[in-house]
Design a protein around this motif. Structure first.
Motif, PDB file in Angstrom:
ATOM      1  N   ASN A  77     -23.777 -24.689 118.138  1.00  0.00           N
ATOM      2  CA  ASN A  77     -24.132 -25.368 119.600  1.00  0.00           C
ATOM      3  C   ASN A  77     -25.573 -25.511 119.654  1.00  0.00           C
ATOM      4  O   ASN A  77     -26.191 -25.808 120.753  1.00  0.00           O
ATOM      5  CB  ASN A  77     -23.384 -24.774 120.926  1.00  0.00           C
ATOM      6  CG  ASN A  77     -21.972 -24.427 120.651  1.00  0.00           C
ATOM      7  OD1 ASN A  77     -21.427 -25.844 120.269  1.00  0.00           O
ATOM      8  ND2 ASN A  77     -21.318 -23.368 120.924  1.00  0.00           N
ATOM      9  N   TYR A  93     -13.588 -16.920 121.181  1.00  0.00           N
ATOM     10  CA  TYR A  93     -12.979 -17.580 122.031  1.00  0.00           C
ATOM     11  C   TYR A  93     -13.358 -19.136 121.881  1.00  0.00           C
ATOM     12  O   TYR A  93     -14.524 -19.506 121.465  1.00  0.00           O
ATOM     13  CB  TYR A  93     -13.261 -17.432 123.582  1.00  0.00           C
ATOM     14  CG  TYR A  93     -12.785 -16.069 123.978  1.00  0.00           C
ATOM     15  CD1 TYR A  93     -11.587 -16.017 124.719  1.00  0.00           C
ATOM     16  CD2 TYR A  93     -13.476 -14.949 123.721  1.00  0.00           C
ATOM     17  CE1 TYR A  93     -11.080 -14.834 125.166  1.00  0.00           C
ATOM     18  CE2 TYR A  93     -13.070 -13.726 124.110  1.00  0.00           C
ATOM     19  CZ  TYR A  93     -11.815 -13.571 124.907  1.00  0.00           C
ATOM     20  OH  TYR A  93     -11.203 -12.534 125.475  1.00  0.00           O
ATOM     21  N   ARG A  94     -12.427 -20.232 122.143  1.00  0.00           N
ATOM     22  CA  ARG A  94     -12.887 -21.526 122.159  1.00  0.00           C
ATOM     23  C   ARG A  94     -12.365 -21.846 123.587  1.00  0.00           C
ATOM     24  O   ARG A  94     -11.148 -22.075 123.763  1.00  0.00           O
ATOM     25  CB  ARG A  94     -12.023 -22.404 121.292  1.00  0.00           C
ATOM     26  CG  ARG A  94     -12.295 -22.003 119.771  1.00  0.00           C
ATOM     27  CD  ARG A  94     -13.737 -22.326 119.500  1.00  0.00           C
ATOM     28  NE  ARG A  94     -14.004 -23.733 119.529  1.00  0.00           N
ATOM     29  CZ  ARG A  94     -13.725 -24.996 118.669  1.00  0.00           C
ATOM     30  NH1 ARG A  94     -13.122 -24.524 117.675  1.00  0.00           N
ATOM     31  NH2 ARG A  94     -14.303 -25.983 118.973  1.00  0.00           N
ATOM     32  N   GLY A  95     -13.495 -22.220 124.432  1.00  0.00           N
ATOM     33  CA  GLY A  95     -13.047 -22.088 126.020  1.00  0.00           C
ATOM     34  C   GLY A  95     -12.623 -20.854 126.562  1.00  0.00           C
ATOM     35  O   GLY A  95     -13.208 -19.840 126.343  1.00  0.00           O
ATOM     36  N   GLN A  96     -11.302 -20.970 127.190  1.00  0.00           N
ATOM     37  CA  GLN A  96     -10.611 -19.802 127.766  1.00  0.00           C
ATOM     38  C   GLN A  96      -9.758 -19.137 126.822  1.00  0.00           C
ATOM     39  O   GLN A  96      -9.057 -17.901 127.001  1.00  0.00           O
ATOM     40  CB  GLN A  96     -10.010 -20.370 128.851  1.00  0.00           C
ATOM     41  CG  GLN A  96     -10.840 -20.711 130.066  1.00  0.00           C
ATOM     42  CD  GLN A  96     -11.848 -19.696 130.542  1.00  0.00           C
ATOM     43  OE1 GLN A  96     -11.656 -18.602 130.860  1.00  0.00           O
ATOM     44  NE2 GLN A  96     -13.398 -20.275 130.600  1.00  0.00           N
ATOM     45  N   ARG A  97      -9.689 -19.966 125.469  1.00  0.00           N
ATOM     46  CA  ARG A  97      -8.565 -19.499 124.634  1.00  0.00           C
ATOM     47  C   ARG A  97      -9.118 -18.260 123.683  1.00  0.00           C
ATOM     48  O   ARG A  97      -9.897 -18.625 123.041  1.00  0.00           O
ATOM     49  CB  ARG A  97      -7.929 -20.668 124.032  1.00  0.00           C
ATOM     50  CG  ARG A  97      -6.576 -20.315 123.151  1.00  0.00           C
ATOM     51  CD  ARG A  97      -5.909 -21.592 122.981  1.00  0.00           C
ATOM     52  NE  ARG A  97      -6.640 -22.469 122.258  1.00  0.00           N
ATOM     53  CZ  ARG A  97      -6.700 -22.757 120.952  1.00  0.00           C
ATOM     54  NH1 ARG A  97      -5.748 -22.159 120.201  1.00  0.00           N
ATOM     55  NH2 ARG A  97      -7.660 -23.690 120.400  1.00  0.00           N
ATOM     56  N   GLU A 109     -13.560 -28.765 113.632  1.00  0.00           N
ATOM     57  CA  GLU A 109     -12.078 -28.572 113.833  1.00  0.00           C
ATOM     58  C   GLU A 109     -11.364 -27.886 112.696  1.00  0.00           C
ATOM     59  O   GLU A 109     -10.643 -26.893 112.978  1.00  0.00           O
ATOM     60  CB  GLU A 109     -11.428 -29.613 114.768  1.00  0.00           C
ATOM     61  CG  GLU A 109     -12.190 -29.986 116.043  1.00  0.00           C
ATOM     62  CD  GLU A 109     -12.175 -28.729 116.871  1.00  0.00           C
ATOM     63  OE1 GLU A 109     -11.215 -27.935 117.219  1.00  0.00           O
ATOM     64  OE2 GLU A 109     -13.189 -28.638 117.634  1.00  0.00           O
TER      65      GLU A 109
END
Length: 329
Positions: A57, A131-135, A218
């Motif tokens: 990022n 984590y990816r986001g909340q997962r 991805e």
């Protein structure tokens, strides 16, 4: 001989890719060692660093990364600029490290994460999840298991008789699974795979495979998840071998393109004398070209990619005031 053996199933695609990569590396070594100029080495390294940080990022462009490393002022977050400086210093020091030495691994992390986290150069003290986001994608082993896990992995790496293409991919996956540091694990895993490969064939120290991974981010994470689910590195090894093969294909294609445009680049250098800086429209006028897209594709971009010319303001590549001059490196 290390008792630990990472679980892996050799597959037909894997073996075919190892053969294909080995063949292309042989060609690259034969034809590029002399052609890999200091400018081209530096350009490839900058692409590697920019892509590896972009996966984490960092928003700086190739032009901005170049400007940072030239000591120029860049509009960017201080942390992102520090990440660039650290990464370049770390890759430049890579040749002095041995992949199987824990002290070298810790020294690399110290250099890579200096000023970014408090415990740079030390294994994490607490638990960590990816984590990816909340997962939650992966829960790493507890901190109490890090020393024996890393000892076993590095001992295996130091004694393995597997092909370096296979063992480097396996190490990359196992390292990410263990996630030994509080931060910087992704860039460390990619760095260490490059180190392992460069000990096999030095030309691979400058292969920007990270650019391929960044473009297929991805799929990179999906391969890590598939390996977790399978309980062995196989899906990730297949992905990484494909990425290495693609990076080599692109490197070969660049060579062919360079061969085809040598006359155009030579003409560009003729009109751009040492010590002179000109805008794109001025260069086109001197070359008697009217089509901007042709000029950029056949003259400007190949000369920039080869490190033969440089921007006067790389931090603002699209600036109307942008000029180009011969590289001083």
């Amino acid at each position: 001989m290390s008792k630990y053996q990472p679980p892996l199933t050799l597959t037909t695609p894997m073996l075919a890719m190892v053969a294909g990569i080995s063949e292309r590396v042989g060609v690259l070594t034969a034809h590029r060692e002399t052609a890999l100029t200091p400018q081209l080495r530096r350009g490839n390294r900058i692409r590697t660093i920019q892509a590896s940080l972009a996966i984490e990022n960092n928003t700086l462009s190739v032009e901005q990364v170049t400007a940072v490393l030239e000591g120029k002022r860049v509009l960017g977050l201080p942390r992102e600029i520090q990440e660039v400086r650290n990464a370049f210093a770390t890759y430049e020091a890579m040749g002095g490290w041995r992949p199987e030495r824990q002290a070298d691994l810790l020294a690399a992390h110290q250099r890579l994460m200096m000023g970014l986290i408090d415990d740079a150069g030390h294994f994490r003290q607490g638990g960590v999840g990816i984590y990816r986001g909340q997962r939650l994608l992966h829960m790493a082993p507890p901190a109490s298991r890090l020393q024996p896990l890393m000892h076993d992995l590095l001992a295996w790496l130091g004694t393995s008789d597997w092909h370096p293409l296979i063992s480097s991919c396996v190490f990359h996956y196992e390292f990410e699974f263990i996630h030994p540091f509080a931060d910087g694990n992704g860039r460390m895993g990619r760095l260490w795979q490059t180190l392992i490969l460069s000990r096999w064939r030095p030309v691979l120290a400058y292969l920007p495979v990270e650019s391929v991974i960044c473009a297929q981010q991805e799929s990179y994470y999906a391969a890590l998840a598939a390996a977790d689910q399978a309980g062995e590195a196989t899906p990730f090894v297949e992905f990484m071998l494909q990425a290495l093969l693609q990076a080599l294909v692109e490197a070969g294609h660049t060579d062919q393109v360079t061969d085809q445009v040598t006359d155009q680049v030579a003409r560009l250098l003729e009109v751009l004398q040492p010590g002179v800086a000109l805008r794109a429209n001025e260069l086109m006028s001197r070359l008697q070209l009217a089509h901007r897209a042709t000029f950029r594709a056949n003259y400007l971009k190949p000369a920039l990619d080869a490190g033969l010319i440089e921007m006067t303001d790389p931090a603002s590549p699209r600036s109307p005031a942008q000029q180009y001059r011969r590289s001083r490196g």
